[in-house]
Design a protein around this motif. Structure first.
Motif, PDB file in Angstrom:
ATOM      1  N   THR A   1       0.924  -1.354   0.179  1.00 11.69           N
ATOM      2  CA  THR A   1       0.039  -0.134  -0.387  1.00 11.69           C
ATOM      3  C   THR A   1       0.616   1.379  -0.424  1.00 11.69           C
ATOM      4  OG1 THR A   1      -1.521  -1.279   0.968  1.00 11.69           O
ATOM      5  CG2 THR A   1      -2.009   1.139   1.372  1.00 11.69           C
ATOM      6  N   ASN A   2       2.044   0.974   0.606  1.00 14.17           N
ATOM      7  CA  ASN A   2       3.160   2.165   0.860  1.00 14.17           C
ATOM      8  C   ASN A   2       3.600   2.443  -1.136  1.00 14.17           C
ATOM      9  OD1 ASN A   2       3.361   3.899   3.300  1.00 14.17           O
ATOM     10  ND2 ASN A   2       3.320   1.396   3.823  1.00 14.17           N
ATOM     11  N   PHE A   3       3.888   1.518  -1.471  1.00 16.20           N
ATOM     12  CA  PHE A   3       3.995   1.341  -2.710  1.00 16.20           C
ATOM     13  C   PHE A   3       3.068   2.689  -3.879  1.00 16.20           C
ATOM     14  CE2 PHE A   3       6.501  -2.371  -2.290  1.00 16.20           C
ATOM     15  CZ  PHE A   3       7.913  -1.682  -1.833  1.00 16.20           C
ATOM     16  N   TYR A   4       1.735   1.490  -3.738  1.00 18.25           N
ATOM     17  CA  TYR A   4       0.832   2.581  -4.789  1.00 18.25           C
ATOM     18  C   TYR A   4       0.396   4.547  -3.755  1.00 18.25           C
ATOM     19  CZ  TYR A   4      -4.297   3.752  -5.325  1.00 18.25           C
ATOM     20  OH  TYR A   4      -4.868   4.606  -4.965  1.00 18.25           O
ATOM     21  N   ARG A   5       1.115   3.837  -2.747  1.00 18.30           N
ATOM     22  CA  ARG A   5       0.757   6.107  -2.205  1.00 18.30           C
ATOM     23  C   ARG A   5       2.261   6.854  -2.583  1.00 18.30           C
ATOM     24  NH1 ARG A   5      -1.895   4.715   4.075  1.00 18.30           N
ATOM     25  NH2 ARG A   5      -4.167   4.107   3.375  1.00 18.30           N
ATOM     26  N   TYR A   6       3.487   6.492  -2.281  1.00 17.05           N
ATOM     27  CA  TYR A   6       3.965   7.117  -2.639  1.00 17.05           C
ATOM     28  C   TYR A   6       4.934   6.521  -3.419  1.00 17.05           C
ATOM     29  CZ  TYR A   6       2.164   7.548   1.953  1.00 17.05           C
ATOM     30  OH  TYR A   6       1.176   8.242   3.473  1.00 17.05           O
ATOM     31  N   ALA A   7       4.698   5.972  -4.544  1.00 18.16           N
ATOM     32  CA  ALA A   7       6.721   5.705  -4.996  1.00 18.16           C
ATOM     33  C   ALA A   7       5.976   4.993  -6.119  1.00 18.16           C
ATOM     34  CB  ALA A   7       7.020   4.270  -4.406  1.00 18.16           C
ATOM     35  N   GLN A   8       4.481   5.490  -7.337  1.00  9.75           N
ATOM     36  CA  GLN A   8       4.542   5.414  -7.743  1.00  9.75           C
ATOM     37  C   GLN A   8       5.233   5.199 -10.040  1.00  9.75           C
ATOM     38  OE1 GLN A   8       1.034   5.097  -9.046  1.00  9.75           O
ATOM     39  NE2 GLN A   8       1.130   5.265  -6.683  1.00  9.75           N
ATOM     40  N   ASP A   9       6.738   5.494  -9.459  1.00 10.21           N
ATOM     41  CA  ASP A   9       7.621   4.816 -10.378  1.00 10.21           C
ATOM     42  C   ASP A   9       8.436   3.700 -10.678  1.00 10.21           C
ATOM     43  OD1 ASP A   9       9.058   4.925  -7.432  1.00 10.21           O
ATOM     44  OD2 ASP A   9      10.682   5.359  -7.851  1.00 10.21           O
ATOM     45  N   ILE A  10       7.738   2.875  -9.792  1.00  9.37           N
ATOM     46  CA  ILE A  10       7.962   1.101  -9.371  1.00  9.37           C
ATOM     47  C   ILE A  10       7.041   0.659 -10.664  1.00  9.37           C
ATOM     48  CG2 ILE A  10       7.398  -1.130  -8.477  1.00  9.37           C
ATOM     49  CD1 ILE A  10       7.836   0.576  -5.278  1.00  9.37           C
ATOM     50  N   THR A  11       7.641  -0.161 -11.694  1.00  9.20           N
ATOM     51  CA  THR A  11       7.232  -0.940 -13.071  1.00  9.20           C
ATOM     52  C   THR A  11       7.125  -2.229 -11.986  1.00  9.20           C
ATOM     53  OG1 THR A  11       9.711  -1.272 -13.993  1.00  9.20           O
ATOM     54  CG2 THR A  11       8.537   0.737 -14.216  1.00  9.20           C
ATOM     55  N   GLN A  12       7.785  -2.949 -10.807  1.00  7.99           N
ATOM     56  CA  GLN A  12       7.388  -4.634 -10.875  1.00  7.99           C
ATOM     57  C   GLN A  12       8.500  -4.966  -9.354  1.00  7.99           C
ATOM     58  OE1 GLN A  12       8.730  -7.470 -13.482  1.00  7.99           O
ATOM     59  NE2 GLN A  12      10.483  -7.837 -11.975  1.00  7.99           N
ATOM     60  N   VAL A  13       7.204  -5.385  -8.589  1.00  7.73           N
ATOM     61  CA  VAL A  13       7.384  -5.407  -7.834  1.00  7.73           C
ATOM     62  C   VAL A  13       7.392  -7.356  -7.114  1.00  7.73           C
ATOM     63  CG1 VAL A  13       6.021  -5.894  -5.304  1.00  7.73           C
ATOM     64  CG2 VAL A  13       6.338  -3.601  -6.551  1.00  7.73           C
ATOM     65  N   GLY A  14       8.222  -8.121  -6.515  1.00  5.47           N
ATOM     66  CA  GLY A  14       7.937  -9.085  -6.335  1.00  5.47           C
ATOM     67  C   GLY A  14       8.291 -10.039  -5.073  1.00  5.47           C
ATOM     68  N   VAL A  15       7.142 -10.556  -4.622  1.00  6.49           N
ATOM     69  CA  VAL A  15       6.579 -10.788  -2.918  1.00  6.49           C
ATOM     70  C   VAL A  15       7.065 -12.466  -3.131  1.00  6.49           C
ATOM     71  CG1 VAL A  15       5.194 -11.960  -1.640  1.00  6.49           C
ATOM     72  CG2 VAL A  15       4.962  -9.324  -3.178  1.00  6.49           C
ATOM     73  N   GLN A  16       7.879 -12.984  -2.393  1.00  8.51           N
ATOM     74  CA  GLN A  16       8.582 -14.517  -1.767  1.00  8.51           C
ATOM     75  C   GLN A  16       8.750 -14.264  -0.173  1.00  8.51           C
ATOM     76  OE1 GLN A  16      13.000 -15.888  -2.164  1.00  8.51           O
ATOM     77  NE2 GLN A  16      12.013 -16.669  -4.212  1.00  8.51           N
ATOM     78  N   LEU A  17       8.104 -15.871  -0.103  1.00 13.62           N
ATOM     79  CA  LEU A  17       7.713 -16.376   1.372  1.00 13.62           C
ATOM     80  C   LEU A  17       8.523 -17.666   1.866  1.00 13.62           C
ATOM     81  CD1 LEU A  17       6.294 -16.456   4.262  1.00 13.62           C
ATOM     82  CD2 LEU A  17       4.717 -17.887   3.408  1.00 13.62           C
ATOM     83  N   GLN A  18       9.680 -17.623   2.144  1.00 14.16           N
ATOM     84  CA  GLN A  18      10.445 -18.376   2.389  1.00 14.16           C
ATOM     85  C   GLN A  18      10.438 -19.213   4.191  1.00 14.16           C
ATOM     86  OE1 GLN A  18      13.998 -17.119   1.257  1.00 14.16           O
ATOM     87  NE2 GLN A  18      14.429 -18.347  -0.589  1.00 14.16           N
ATOM     88  N   ALA A  19      10.543 -20.616   3.592  1.00 19.25           N
ATOM     89  CA  ALA A  19      11.042 -21.269   5.745  1.00 19.25           C
ATOM     90  C   ALA A  19      11.746 -21.487   5.892  1.00 19.25           C
ATOM     91  CB  ALA A  19       9.749 -22.743   4.893  1.00 19.25           C
ATOM     92  N   THR A  20      12.596 -21.214   6.761  1.00 18.19           N
ATOM     93  CA  THR A  20      14.240 -21.312   7.327  1.00 18.19           C
ATOM     94  C   THR A  20      14.220 -21.706   8.189  1.00 18.19           C
ATOM     95  OG1 THR A  20      13.754 -19.053   9.290  1.00 18.19           O
ATOM     96  CG2 THR A  20      14.543 -18.992   6.616  1.00 18.19           C
ATOM     97  N   ASP A  21      15.725 -22.643   8.420  1.00 12.29           N
ATOM     98  CA  ASP A  21      16.011 -23.435   9.164  1.00 12.29           C
ATOM     99  C   ASP A  21      15.271 -22.851  10.915  1.00 12.29           C
ATOM    100  OD1 ASP A  21      17.301 -24.848   7.453  1.00 12.29           O
ATOM    101  OD2 ASP A  21      18.818 -24.197   8.213  1.00 12.29           O
TER     102      ASP A  21
ATOM    103  N   GLN B   1      10.687 -15.745  13.757  1.00  8.11           N
ATOM    104  CA  GLN B   1      11.354 -16.694  14.798  1.00  8.11           C
ATOM    105  C   GLN B   1       9.774 -18.694  15.086  1.00  8.11           C
ATOM    106  OE1 GLN B   1      14.811 -17.076  14.674  1.00  8.11           O
ATOM    107  NE2 GLN B   1      14.613 -14.911  13.890  1.00  8.11           N
ATOM    108  N   ARG B   2      10.441 -19.535  14.308  1.00 11.00           N
ATOM    109  CA  ARG B   2       9.568 -20.713  15.173  1.00 11.00           C
ATOM    110  C   ARG B   2       9.792 -21.051  16.104  1.00 11.00           C
ATOM    111  NH1 ARG B   2      11.934 -23.720  11.391  1.00 11.00           N
ATOM    112  NH2 ARG B   2       9.728 -24.325   9.882  1.00 11.00           N
TER     113      ARG B   2
END
Length: 508
Positions: free
Chosen positions: A52-72, A135-136
């Motif tokens: 939402t902050n990207f939408y409001r304040y950073a209209q210069d962005i052309t691409q956003v990558g979202v990634q969720l990972q499980a770590t140790d 943290q798990r």
């Protein structure tokens, strides 16, 4: 090794529909990854606020990558963008971050740091990446204190129990008391006849220790002595085992005592929660300072709670509406402490104080006080005066709705959530509500008490429609109809506490 659980790319410019779809996609996947429910909500909140902050304040962005990972050790949410660098992890006294947090009502960058365990930001010049980690929580074994002067038996009992429980040992009562003051113990298993201090004396001394009076306790003894057993039972023990003791006997006894102690704790907690929830029920006169008022609430009995309190003065009435958040066992107790504090502030108010001053006081103590700092809340301060005059200040609270004709318009009043920033300042909005108009104040549970984004959108649309269509009705009947709509859509099982207050001027 990190394992990717979720991955999605958003093409710019970022729009609200794309944000909603990304959030929904992650929300659908999270239950499949063994992420605790409380953490799921925190991850979704962080994702929504960053995008939402990207939408409001950073209209210069052309691409956003979202990634969720499980770590140790837990989970890691990475959000990468190709816009201008701006780190939300900079120190809290950075003026840019403070201004940014004020603009977004404290619900964006500032709150991200409070709901994630760690934050890391990196920029390469071509792209930026915000990494949030949680943290798990490992399954912690109950801790048992074994007290036995016979070294062979102590080793035997330890071998019986150490696969299921964490074991702490002592060879007499004095050692046991030292261990109890150093380590958090869930159950004591003790021999009765020991040198220096008997098990009976140990039990008496434990009962005098702060916070240990209700400590579960199992006695072991080689003597089938009726008098000793009577003395032991008189000390409020949970079980009494005669030696020699088999592994099966000891394991069953420990399991039974711990389970019974948990049941007692849950029953007491539930009873206390009910009492606290009852004390938080809103109570508001139907007439205040030339205003007609109605309030209704729905309480889930879980976590924090909603508070509505008021104080009358000759020329105006001061009200505070607060939504105290939280979902664990302690949240209800902290919410009760917070409510007591706000009630105390209200009693100390003078008629000269402005609507924003009580919010400034709440924010100061929410930041600095040892108890209140454990509470996350939003609040709205309202001053009602005759002839439809009203002053409003908000601390991260949902915007009230002005209902008139065929419209329900959000009132533009914002402010940072209490306790997030030092020296928080709150603006006051002064306005006049005309005859035939109505104001709706509410906590976010009113519109958020559905299971998914589609349900929440349906709930909000239906409630706003009901607020508009009931404007022609007396305010008490309007409240009944609006809450009937809420109950029908939530099937009388809302996912969050909800409160609605309707007010309208009673003077022409």
């Amino acid at each position: 090794m990190n394992v990717t659980l979720f991955q999605q790319t958003l093409k710019g410019p970022i729009c609200l529909d794309a944000i909603s779809l990304c959030r929904q996609a992650l929300q659908l996947q999270l239950p499949n990854f063994a992420v605790p429910t409380e953490l799921q909500q925190k991850m979704l909140l962080c994702l929504s606020e960053v995008l939402t902050n990207f939408y409001r304040y950073a209209q210069d962005i052309t691409q956003v990558g979202v990634q969720l990972q499980a770590t140790d050790t837990g989970w890691q949410l990475s959000i990468e963008d190709d816009g201008a660098a701006f780190s939300p992890t900079e120190h809290a006294d950075d003026q840019v971050l403070l201004n940014f947090s004020e603009q977004e009502n404290g619900r964006g960058l500032a709150i991200i740091t409070s709901v994630s365990d760690q934050q890391h930001y990196q920029s390469t010049g071509r792209s930026n990446c915000l990494i949030l980690t949680w943290q798990r929580q490992l399954n912690v074994k109950p801790t048992l204190l074994l007290v036995e002067d016979n070294a062979s038996l102590l080793a035997l009992y330890r071998a019986y129990l150490n696969q299921t429980y964490r074991i702490v040992t002592a060879q007499d009562g004095e050692q046991a008391l030292e261990k109890l003051q150093q380590i958090e113990i869930d159950l004591v298993v003790s021999d009765i006849r020991m040198p220096n201090m008997s098990g009976l004396t140990l039990r008496k001394k434990i009962a005098c220790l702060k916070g240990s009076a209700m400590m579960p306790f199992i006695f072991l003894t080689a003597a089938d002595d009726e008098l000793v057993q009577q003395q032991a039972n008189g000390l409020g023990i949970d079980d009494y085992l005669l030696k020699p003791i088999s592994k099966k006997q000891l394991c069953r006894s420990v399991e039974r005592v711990l389970e019974r102690n948990l049941q007692v704790y849950q029953q007491l907690s539930h009873r206390i929660e009910q009492d606290i929830s009852a004390s938080l029920q809103p109570d508001l006169p139907t007439e205040l300072q030339g205003w007609r008022c109605q309030v209704a609430s729905r309480n889930t009995g879980l976590g924090g709670g909603d508070l509505l309190t008021y104080k009358r003065f000759p020329a105006m009435t001061q009200l505070v509406l607060a939504d105290i958040m939280g979902h664990d066992d302690s949240a209800k107790f902290f919410s009760h402490a917070c409510c007591g504090f706000i009630h105390g502030l209200m009693q100390s108010l003078s008629a000269q104080q402005q609507a924003n001053q009580i919010l400034q006081q709440v924010s100061h103590f929410a930041l600095s006080d040892q108890v209140l700092s454990k509470v996350t809340l939003t609040a709205c301060s309202i001053q009602l005066s005759p002839h439809g005059m009203i002053d409003i200040a908000s601390a991260g609270h949902p915007a009230p709705l002005l209902v008139c004709a065929d419209k329900a318009v959000p009132i533009d009043i914002t402010g940072v959530m209490p306790g997030l920033l030092p020296h928080a300042h709150y603006d006051v909005l002064q306005m006049q509500v005309l005859p035939g108009q109505r104001l709706a104040f509410y906590t976010d549970g009113l519109f958020e008490s559905a299971t998914d984004d589609v349900g929440r959108a349906k709930l909000q649309h239906a409630l706003v429609k009901a607020l508009k269509s009931t404007l022609c009705l007396p305010i008490d009947k309007a409240m009944v109809e609006v809450m009937q709509v809420f109950d029908e859509i939530t099937c009388r099982k809302p996912s969050d506490d909800a409160l609605l207050m309707l007010i309208e001027p009673s003077q022409a």
